[in-house]
Design an enzyme around this catalytic site. Structure first.
Site, PDB file in Angstrom:
ATOM      1  N   CYS A  33       2.903   7.267  10.373  1.00 27.20           N
ATOM      2  CA  CYS A  33       2.745   7.726   9.023  1.00 27.20           C
ATOM      3  C   CYS A  33       3.873   8.532   8.638  1.00 27.20           C
ATOM      4  O   CYS A  33       3.803   9.489   7.662  1.00 27.20           O
ATOM      5  CB  CYS A  33       1.406   8.383   8.700  1.00 27.20           C
ATOM      6  N   HIS A  42      -1.500  -1.365  13.677  1.00 24.21           N
ATOM      7  CA  HIS A  42      -3.044  -2.080  13.983  1.00 24.21           C
ATOM      8  C   HIS A  42      -3.082  -2.821  15.174  1.00 24.21           C
ATOM      9  O   HIS A  42      -1.920  -3.503  15.592  1.00 24.21           O
ATOM     10  CB  HIS A  42      -3.289  -2.919  12.750  1.00 24.21           C
ATOM     11  N   SER A  98      -6.040   6.600   9.470  1.00 28.72           N
ATOM     12  CA  SER A  98      -5.051   6.480   8.639  1.00 28.72           C
ATOM     13  C   SER A  98      -5.599   5.885   7.256  1.00 28.72           C
ATOM     14  O   SER A  98      -6.464   4.988   7.192  1.00 28.72           O
ATOM     15  CB  SER A  98      -3.985   5.722   9.168  1.00 28.72           C
ATOM     16  N   GLY A 155      -4.628   3.984   3.414  1.00 34.89           N
ATOM     17  CA  GLY A 155      -3.308   3.556   2.626  1.00 34.89           C
ATOM     18  C   GLY A 155      -3.985   2.551   1.831  1.00 34.89           C
ATOM     19  O   GLY A 155      -4.641   1.742   2.045  1.00 34.89           O
ATOM     20  N   GLY A 196      -6.856  -0.065   2.619  1.00 32.17           N
ATOM     21  CA  GLY A 196      -7.978   0.974   3.068  1.00 32.17           C
ATOM     22  C   GLY A 196      -7.574   1.789   4.001  1.00 32.17           C
ATOM     23  O   GLY A 196      -6.878   2.771   3.916  1.00 32.17           O
ATOM     24  N   LEU A 197      -8.417   1.659   5.125  1.00 36.44           N
ATOM     25  CA  LEU A 197      -8.631   2.706   6.072  1.00 36.44           C
ATOM     26  C   LEU A 197      -8.405   1.896   7.516  1.00 36.44           C
ATOM     27  O   LEU A 197      -8.723   0.862   7.792  1.00 36.44           O
ATOM     28  CB  LEU A 197      -9.660   3.522   6.240  1.00 36.44           C
ATOM     29  N   GLY A 208       1.888   4.976   1.484  1.00 41.05           N
ATOM     30  CA  GLY A 208       1.986   5.563   2.949  1.00 41.05           C
ATOM     31  C   GLY A 208       3.221   4.780   3.616  1.00 41.05           C
ATOM     32  O   GLY A 208       4.029   4.069   3.037  1.00 41.05           O
ATOM     33  N   GLN A 209       3.362   5.237   4.793  1.00 35.86           N
ATOM     34  CA  GLN A 209       4.734   4.814   5.577  1.00 35.86           C
ATOM     35  C   GLN A 209       3.983   3.896   6.612  1.00 35.86           C
ATOM     36  O   GLN A 209       3.219   3.061   6.437  1.00 35.86           O
ATOM     37  CB  GLN A 209       5.356   5.989   6.302  1.00 35.86           C
ATOM     38  N   ARG A 269       0.835  -1.188  -0.040  1.00 39.82           N
ATOM     39  CA  ARG A 269       0.002  -0.155  -0.074  1.00 39.82           C
ATOM     40  C   ARG A 269       1.027   1.220  -0.031  1.00 39.82           C
ATOM     41  O   ARG A 269       2.003   1.255   0.420  1.00 39.82           O
ATOM     42  CB  ARG A 269      -0.945   0.151   1.091  1.00 39.82           C
TER      43      ARG A 269
END
Length: 207
Positions: free
Chosen positions: A167, A76, A136, A138, A149-150, A71-72, A69
């Site tokens: 991020c 989770h 967030s 991605g 997704g998110l 982003g950094q 994905r």
């Protein structure tokens, strides 16, 4: 409008879920229904394709998984609501930027339903409350279809965010919904509201 399948998967390990998401995206054709998966993961750091190692400050005993994905690095864990969007963007006539905007608006609408005022930032994808990041984003798009997704912080242990530059931003403050409302929040209830908000923003009929 094409069909949308929404799956509530509960608490599921990251790697098998990632592989299932990749498989669906690789094997889908023009007639495959779109899917949204709503779930939680056990504790894991995921490093986006542009991710830099220096943003992993002290991962410790939490595994780090490299993913495709954008982003950094992000975290989770249980109590965070993750939404994976497997959508045929070409069929929907949506560009990536429009999908990101729809996701951000869905999160803003969801949070507004809890009387929490949130907003996206033009220069830093995600959704913020008073400058602190609550969600967030991605995504990856392959053959015109989205996956990943998110992630929305609902009611979780926030300490692992201190082990990374979330991020890629050093000192970025993170916040969660449970800190912003007086009543207890149920992640299942939040998931239902998120589904409704995504359906509305993406043009799918309400369930």
């Amino acid at each position: 409008m094409s069909e949308l399948i929404v799956r509530a998967l509960g608490l599921v390990d990251y790697q098998p879920t990632l592989e299932a998401m990749r498989k669906l995206t690789a094997e889908r054709d023009a007639d495959t229904p779109d899917e949204i998966w709503l779930l939680q993961h056990p504790a894991v750091f995921t490093q986006g394709q542009a991710g830099k190692a220096e943003h992993l400050l002290a991962p410790g005993d939490i595994p780090v998984i490299q993913v495709e994905r954008g982003g950094q690095v992000t975290y989770h864990g249980p109590g965070q609501l993750v939404g994976y969007l497997m959508l045929d963007l070409r069929r929907m006539g949506l560009g990536v930027r429009e999908l990101v905007t729809a996701m951000e608006r869905s999160l803003v609408d969801l949070l507004a339903s809890y009387d929490v005022e949130a907003a996206p930032k033009p220069d830093a994808p995600g959704v913020y409350v008073n400058g602190a990041k609550i969600a967030s984003l991605g995504l990856r798009v392959r053959r015109g279809c989205s996956f990943h997704g998110l992630a929305l912080n609902v009611d979780m242990d926030m300490q692992p965010f201190q082990r990374i530059n979330p991020c890629g931003y050093s000192g970025l403050q993170m916040v969660q919904l449970s800190e912003l409302v007086a009543q207890p929040v149920s992640i299942e209830e939040v998931a239902q509201r998120l589904e409704q908000a995504l359906r509305k923003q993406l043009g799918f009929p309400q369930a």
